[in-house]
Write a protein that holds these residues in place. Structure first.
Motif, short mmCIF file in Angstrom:
data_model
loop_
_atom_site.label_atom_id
_atom_site.label_comp_id
_atom_site.label_asym_id
_atom_site.label_seq_id
_atom_site.Cartn_x
_atom_site.Cartn_y
_atom_site.Cartn_z
N PHE A 74 60.73 1.02 1.71
CA PHE A 74 60.36 -0.26 2.31
C PHE A 74 60.49 -0.23 3.83
N ASP A 75 59.56 -0.90 4.49
CA ASP A 75 59.68 -1.15 5.91
C ASP A 75 60.83 -2.12 6.14
N ASP A 76 61.24 -2.31 7.40
CA ASP A 76 62.22 -3.33 7.70
C ASP A 76 61.52 -4.69 7.74
N ILE A 77 62.29 -5.75 7.61
CA ILE A 77 61.70 -7.08 7.55
C ILE A 77 61.15 -7.54 8.89
N PHE A 78 61.53 -6.87 9.98
CA PHE A 78 61.16 -7.36 11.31
C PHE A 78 59.74 -6.97 11.72
N VAL A 79 58.79 -7.31 10.86
CA VAL A 79 57.38 -7.18 11.21
C VAL A 79 56.98 -8.44 11.98
N ALA A 80 55.80 -8.40 12.57
CA ALA A 80 55.38 -9.51 13.45
C ALA A 80 55.40 -10.85 12.73
N GLU A 81 54.96 -10.89 11.47
CA GLU A 81 54.92 -12.16 10.73
C GLU A 81 56.30 -12.81 10.69
N TYR A 82 57.33 -12.00 10.49
CA TYR A 82 58.69 -12.53 10.43
C TYR A 82 59.20 -12.89 11.82
N ARG A 83 58.94 -12.03 12.79
CA ARG A 83 59.46 -12.24 14.14
C ARG A 83 58.91 -13.50 14.80
N GLU A 84 57.69 -13.86 14.44
CA GLU A 84 57.06 -15.01 15.08
C GLU A 84 57.81 -16.31 14.79
#
Length: 470
Positions: A141-151
């Protein structure tokens, strides 16, 4: 705090030898340890960086505890031994315990497959993911801090909402073939725990861990009404502490508000008793490396830094909790541990981004651009310079210091002209200033270098499509 500030906050993400008599004499080191621990903590506090508590335990005896800085700067409330701090990713050890408790009672096994819990994962190889791989960050799994979450991270206020962020995203690698730290994997574990037990994660924490270990000062969520709840502060580029609002909701990957003594109670119960897990169980001993000489647990984030060092060889516990950030807790705990083990520790020095800003302000833009890279290495800093400059630039954006921020991002471009990430950062700077057209045009340079590049900051790639940007 507005959306731009929240996003920037989230992104936020010589040798000194001291000897007293014979450094190989454990008794001599123990005698001088309180003075050494206080000296290390004081050096970081005097920089304006460290605000928090330090606890050192030897053979289950408290040999040093001290508080530094303020629980609340504005109200001039000093930190005390009762102050509660956020544990950040140390939460993961609590989640591990809850998982291992379910393995002990037969609910599932380390090799149980994620697919058997029917959470909705359908991407390639997802059916191969095991509980053990989720625990050790090898599930893919990637980390949760993708752009969708960070926004807008505050929008994700439940485990289910956080689970939705990556549930359809392809894995980064085939499970078990690589390793990449993933907060998301622990969110998945939290959901599994809720599904298997039929109870909320917070309830499991309270009944299965807090109550058995008498962690009476500890809660899952922060409480502003609590007399000893600390306010979080971020260590700024100009060496001051600035208050930050809540930027994320706690979940199985990070959180918990606790004290240094309560944290000690948790690890004492975990490593030396059967209150939480069967201490002799081989699976438990493997997951927590109980047969090795050291266990370390660390947490970090905006306004959060926490560290635990357990020296199993010499029976020491070091707990450092702060309401400041930039990993200051583990810098302190690591130096205390080094003195315990070796009688010496690395010298204390300023944070990289603060050194960079001081050099920039002292020497000006031109000299900074020409000479900083050499000065950085000459000072002994080994951290990737691109990350340091990017973090400094983002902090300057948050402070609306646009001229200085753009100086950083253009310097970053000069250092790494072939890296798509530097144009992404520069584009975000333009977007933060309100110049959407230039932001989009700048981001096109990222795509020119890597056609499938995805912004770290803007989920729709600045609205970029295949049209020509003038």
């Amino acid at each position: 705090m507005n959306q731009k500030s929240t996003l920037i906050c989230i992104l936020f993400f010589s040798f000194y030898s001291i000897a007293y008599g014979d450094v190989n004499d454990q008794n001599a080191k123990s005698t001088n340890l309180p003075a050494i621990a206080h000296d290390i903590a004081t050096q970081y506090h005097d920089m304006g960086w460290f605000s928090g508590n330090v606890l050192v335990i030897q053979d289950d005896k408290e040999i040093f505890i001290s508080s530094y800085g303020f629980q609340n700067i504005q109200e001039k409330i000093k930190n005390t031994g009762h102050t509660r701090f956020n544990l950040g990713s140390i939460m993961k050890d609590f989640t591990k315990v809850l998982v291992l408790q379910q393995i002990e009672n037969g609910s599932f096994r380390l090799n149980s497959k994620l697919i058997s819990f029917d959470l909705g994962f359908k991407q390639s190889f997802a059916d191969e993911i095991t509980i053990e791989q989720l625990l050790n960050h090898s599930a893919g799994f990637d980390d949760i801090f993708v752009a969708e979450y960070r926004e807008n991270p505050l929008a994700f206020d439940t485990i289910d909402k956080k689970l939705s962020v990556l549930i359809d995203r392809p894995l980064l690698f085939k499970p078990g073939t690589d390793n990449q730290y993933s907060n998301y994997g622990y969110i998945v574990l939290g959901k599994i725990l809720e599904k298997v037990t039929g109870k909320q994660f917070e309830e499991l924490l309270k009944n299965k861990i807090f109550l058995p270990t008498e962690m009476t000062a500890t809660t899952f969520e922060p409480s502003n009404s609590h007399d000893h709840q600390s306010v979080k502060y971020t260590y700024q580029y100009d060496s001051t502490l600035s208050e930050v609002d809540l930027v994320e909701h706690p979940s199985p990957d990070g959180g918990i508000e606790s004290t240094v003594r309560d944290v000690h109670r948790f690890y004492q119960a975990l490593f030396y008793t059967d209150k939480l897990l069967q201490n002799s169980n081989s699976i438990n001993r493997k997951v927590f490396a109980m047969d090795r000489s050291h266990w370390g647990a660390y947490g970090g984030g905006l306004g959060v830094s926490a560290a635990v060092e357990i020296d199993l060889a010499n029976n020491y516990q070091i707990v450092v909790l702060t309401n400041s950030d930039n990993l200051v807790a583990e810098l302190i705990s690591g130096r205390i541990l080094s003195f315990i083990k070796n009688g010496e520790y690395d010298s204390v020095r300023q944070l990289e981004k603060n050194f960079a800003y001081e050099y920039y302000k002292t020497n000006g833009k031109e000299k900074f651009s020409k000479h900083f890279k050499l000065a950085y290495s000459d000072e002994g800093y080994s951290r990737f310079i691109g990350r340091t400059i990017n973090e400094l630039g983002m902090e300057l954006l948050r402070a609306d210091s646009f001229r200085e921020a753009f100086d950083m991002f253009y310097y970053l471009v000069s250092l790494f002209p072939d890296a798509p990430q530097v144009y992404d950062s520069l584009a975000f700077a333009y977007l933060s200033k309100g110049d959407e057209r230039t932001a989009k045009k700048t981001f096109s340079q990222s795509l020119a270098i890597k056609a499938d590049f995805e912004s770290d900051y803007v989920s729709d790639n600045y609205g970029y499509d295949d049209t020509v940007v003038d």
